[in-house]
Design an enzyme around this catalytic site. Structure first.
Site, short mmCIF file in Angstrom:
data_model
loop_
_atom_site.label_atom_id
_atom_site.label_comp_id
_atom_site.label_asym_id
_atom_site.label_seq_id
_atom_site.Cartn_x
_atom_site.Cartn_y
_atom_site.Cartn_z
N ASP A 49 15.00 8.18 2.88
CA ASP A 49 15.81 8.73 1.89
C ASP A 49 16.43 9.85 2.02
OD1 ASP A 49 15.92 6.38 0.23
OD2 ASP A 49 14.05 7.00 -0.99
N ASP A 101 8.94 -6.39 1.97
CA ASP A 101 8.96 -5.83 3.42
C ASP A 101 10.43 -5.34 3.66
OD1 ASP A 101 7.30 -5.48 5.67
OD2 ASP A 101 8.86 -6.35 6.56
N GLY A 133 0.78 -1.17 0.02
CA GLY A 133 -0.07 0.06 -0.06
C GLY A 133 0.83 1.28 0.06
N HIS A 169 18.60 -1.42 -1.97
CA HIS A 169 18.21 -2.83 -1.57
C HIS A 169 17.05 -3.43 -2.04
CE1 HIS A 169 15.60 0.76 0.05
NE2 HIS A 169 15.04 -0.25 0.96
N ARG A 170 15.75 -2.50 -2.46
CA ARG A 170 14.88 -2.85 -3.58
C ARG A 170 15.17 -3.36 -4.80
NH1 ARG A 170 12.24 0.76 -2.02
NH2 ARG A 170 11.39 -0.22 -0.18
N PHE A 174 11.27 8.25 -0.80
CA PHE A 174 10.24 8.46 0.12
C PHE A 174 11.10 8.21 1.71
CE2 PHE A 174 9.52 3.89 1.00
CZ PHE A 174 10.35 3.50 -0.40
N LYS A 193 6.82 2.78 -2.86
CA LYS A 193 7.30 1.34 -3.22
C LYS A 193 6.68 1.08 -4.57
CE LYS A 193 7.63 -1.05 1.06
NZ LYS A 193 7.11 -2.32 1.83
N LYS A 214 18.78 5.17 -8.17
CA LYS A 214 18.44 4.56 -6.97
C LYS A 214 17.82 3.07 -7.03
CE LYS A 214 15.39 4.46 -2.94
NZ LYS A 214 14.01 4.78 -2.03
#
Ligand code: ITT
Length: 195
Positions: free
Chosen positions: A154, A68, A9, A179-180, A151, A13, A174
């Site tokens: 950051d 997560d 949500g 990590h993502r 977001f 992301k 980025k």
């Protein structure tokens, strides 16, 4: 193109994952399908990612991708960790969380930290072989926020190699190094190799 549901949500992301999945998958966000969120009762990033992926897949009957993630600060024994989104309070804004962290770090000169991301892909809610990837991104906590991209934390996450905060990076940069970005990249390689 195969359709998958993004089990998050968090609009920050969604923006990043959409950009990274473009051309590979047709992506629907769980908000658009009115998926009811469930409490993140896990004790690790991986457990919580699995909970979110299974919930979204169960309600939509679609394959699901969940993330997560959180910030682990060494001087605070890994806090806020899995509680990053609700560090200041349940439903806190990014700004409230950042301010709480800055306050708790006021007297610390040792400021090393890393973002952690657990990314999970399941074909359906009963998938017994989920793809699970966990990746880290190293940095340091700044003393005040800087930068308007990204977001969450950051604006206070400093990257030595780039001499700026992660909120000062172009989104494409980025998404390559975070990590993502690392987790999704590895997950996609696995997924595309088995399809
Ligand atoms: P969903 O559970 O719906 O995905 P959420 O925001 O609650 O959304 P998490 O429980 O995974 O997601 O918490 C992640 C928090 O960690 C997020 O709210 C940010 O505060 C922080 N975070 C994660 N990745 C980040 C990034 O790339 N940049 C800055 N902060 C990040």
């Amino acid at each position: 193109m195969k359709k998958i549901i993004l089990a998050t949500g968090n609009l920050g992301k969604v923006r990043e994952l959409n950009a990274m999945l473009k051309g590979h998958y047709s992506v629907v966000s769980q908000k658009d399908l009115q998926v009811k969120e469930v409490p993140e009762t896990g004790t690790s990033f991986i457990e919580n990612a699995l909970i979110k992926a299974r919930n979204a897949s169960l309600q939509t009957k679609l394959p699901a991708l969940a993330d997560d993630s959180g910030l682990e600060v060494e001087a605070l024994d890994g806090k806020p960790g899995i509680y990053s989104a609700r560090y200041s309070r349940e439903g806190a804004s990014d700004e409230e969380n950042v301010n709480k962290l800055l306050l708790n770090m006021e007297h610390h000169n040792y400021r090393k930290a890393h973002f952690c991301c657990a990314m999970v892909y399941i074909n359906d809610a009963e998938d017994a072989n989920p793809i699970i990837i966990e990746r880290r991104w190293e940095g340091e906590i700044l003393r005040e926020p800087i930068g308007a991209n990204g977001f969450g934390y950051d604006p206070i996450f400093y990257l030595k190699g780039y001499s700026c905060s992660s909120a000062q990076l172009e989104p494409e940069v980025k998404n390559k190094i975070s990590h993502r970005g690392q987790a999704l990249n590895d997950l996609l390689s696995k997924l595309l190799s088995v399809e």
